[in-house]
Design an enzyme around this catalytic site. Structure first.
Site, mmCIF file in Angstrom:
data_model
loop_
_atom_site.group_PDB
_atom_site.id
_atom_site.type_symbol
_atom_site.label_atom_id
_atom_site.label_comp_id
_atom_site.label_asym_id
_atom_site.label_seq_id
_atom_site.Cartn_x
_atom_site.Cartn_y
_atom_site.Cartn_z
ATOM 1 C CG HIS A 84 1.009 13.332 5.493
ATOM 2 N ND1 HIS A 84 2.198 12.711 5.175
ATOM 3 C CD2 HIS A 84 0.050 12.720 4.757
ATOM 4 C CE1 HIS A 84 1.962 11.756 4.280
ATOM 5 N NE2 HIS A 84 0.669 11.732 4.015
ATOM 6 C CG ASP B 15 -5.606 5.223 3.263
ATOM 7 O OD1 ASP B 15 -4.529 4.946 3.831
ATOM 8 O OD2 ASP B 15 -5.673 5.593 2.078
ATOM 9 C CG ASP C 65 -1.773 1.325 1.185
ATOM 10 O OD1 ASP C 65 -2.266 1.688 0.102
ATOM 11 O OD2 ASP C 65 -1.900 1.967 2.231
HETATM 12 ZN ZN LIG Z 1 -3.237 3.281 -0.708
HETATM 13 ZN ZN LIG Z 2 -3.063 3.591 2.843
#
Ligand SMILES: [Zn+2]
Ligand SMILES: [Zn+2]
Length: 449
Positions: free
Chosen positions: A326, A322, A168
């Protein structure tokens, strides 16, 4: 196997708690009604008649008017360790998960360096046993160093405890490499989770390709960059009889491909993120990368509607955040240059409750089912409120209103797509793997006498 027996968590005290007069809802276990939820020694001991659960020595939560759900499971989280602990680590990421009502998460392997060896997996598992508030499972990369060429030692990684495999962050571009990975997966188990993107089609795109990207003059990523890769991998999985999980589904075309593959008997599962279920590319007109730059990008309203329909009919069996922390310096730059990804663990349930359940788009039971649906695709036991189960409970006040970010975040990063939004519904207490993992600061538990 219980979550505590499958994943890694910091050992703690087994919970002895009573959720007094809670409205209990576990659609999969067929439980709906007002009960005293009696948690004894970390297990659901009984669902007693309201007011009648025996309380000796237990902490009592006056939960009248609140909802007790099976705690949630997120199969797609970026903990950023090793290498980027200034964004997140095991401790802060699992605290964020606990605050969001999660009793388990799976961590992605695109760290620095990527999680590609048995020693990498072992080191992370040790960190989780030292400092994770909720159970964590670690995925290892499919290809060595995520370079897309040579496979990792998948059998050895499984023996070291890798829950599954994923590159990923990047797609597996080579069909030959993908096929080989599926052959190994049949030998060693462990679902392969796929970030589906054809880089030849996505190119330098920074948002969805359509009228909004044209109006803004930004390079776009077409929907077919995702759906064509899913079609390829579904065909390869069918050919090998292997098991794949499609990450962050974003486009209507992709929903169609997954639906057809399932109908044809392919062993495929899929997830959708809260931001793709709630937002569209119209948000990008703000040119705010902190909240709205993601990969895959936010797409059209028709795509969002297709994802909601997929959630309803089970083409998408789970919500996955997900969660991609950041720091400000990577986000406070022009849209084209900003890092991709948003955080989501602390807000997933509240956001979907506010945006989809309250307007009547989906039912509360469906949301609860899909929030915990991320365990099964990885062979992990689904959290349940059935008596005898390990206690994994999210106690939520569905009437509580709050503004995201007002009291800060448990996450080390602040790039929440919900930042500044007013949400309705809040997690008050989380019990994960039999331990009290979170309680809202203003909300106290009392000890019965
Ligand atoms: Zn991804
Ligand atoms: Zn991801």
């Amino acid at each position: 196997m219980s979550l505590a027996g499958t994943l890694d968590v910091r050992p703690g005290e087994d919970a002895n708690v009573i959720l007094r007069r809670a409205t209990v809802l576990d659609p999969v276990a067929g439980i709906e009604g007002v009960h005293d939820v009696v948690i004894r020694d970390g297990r659901i001991a009984e669902l007693a008649a309201p007011g009648e659960g025996a309380a000796e020595g237990a902490e009592v939560v006056e939960a009248e008017g609140m909802h007790a759900f099976p705690a949630f499971f997120d199969p797609h989280v970026h903990l950023r360790t090793p290498g980027h602990e200034h964004k997140e680590d095991v401790e802060t990421g699992t605290r964020a998960a606990a605050a969001g009502g999660y009793c388990g998460i799976l961590a992605m392997a695109n760290t620095e360096p990527p999680v590609s060896t048995a020693a990498d997996v072992s080191a992370l598992r040790e960190q989780a046993r030292a400092g994770a508030s909720v159970p964590v499972g670690f995925l290892a990369t499919v290809t060595r160093g995520m370079e897309g060429e040579e496979l990792t030692e998948m059998v050895e990684l499984r023996e070291a405890g890798a829950v599954g495999f994923s590159d990923d962050g990047l797609p597996i571009v080579s069909a030959r490499v993908m096929l080989r990975a599926l052959q190994y997966q049949r030998l060693c188990g462990g679902t392969i989770a796929l970030h589906e993107e054809d880089p030849e089609l996505s190119g330098a795109g920074v948002m969805h390709e359509g009228p909004v990207s044209a109006a803004l003059g930004l390079a776009g990523v077409p929907s077919v960059a995702e759906s064509t890769m899913i079609a390829r991998d579904a065909a390869l999985a069918a050919y090998e009889g292997a098991r794949i999980h499609v990450q962050h589904l974003s486009a209507a075309e992709s929903v169609e491909v997954v639906r057809a593959a399932k109908a044809a008997g392919v062993r495929i599962s899929a997830e959708a993120s809260p931001h793709h279920l709630c937002l569209t590319d119209e948000e990008v007109r703000s040119l705010d990368p902190r909240r709205f730059k993601t990969n895959p990008p936010l797409r059209r309203e028709t795509d969002r509607q297709a994802l909601i329909e997929a959630l309803r009919d089970g083409t998408v069996e789970c919500v996955a955040t997900d969660h991609a922390p950041h720091q400000a310096e990577e986000k406070e730059v022009p849209f084209e240059q900003a890092a991709m990804g948003v955080t989501g663990l602390e807000t997933a349930f509240a956001a979907l409750h506010t945006e989809l359940v309250l307007p009547g788009t989906i039912g509360l039971g469906l949301l609860v089912e899909r929030m915990a649906g991320g365990a099964a695709p990885f062979g992990i036991e689904r959290p349940s409120l059935a008596p005898g189960s390990e206690a994994n409970v999210a106690l939520c006040d569905l009437a509580a209103e709050w503004t995201v970010g007002e009291d800060g975040y448990e996450s080390r990063s602040q790039n929440s797509w919900c930042a500044g939004r007013a949400l309705t519904g809040r997690v008050m207490v989380t019990v994960a793997a039999g331990q009290v993992a979170f309680r809202l600061r203003s909300f106290s538990l009392g000890v019965a006498t």
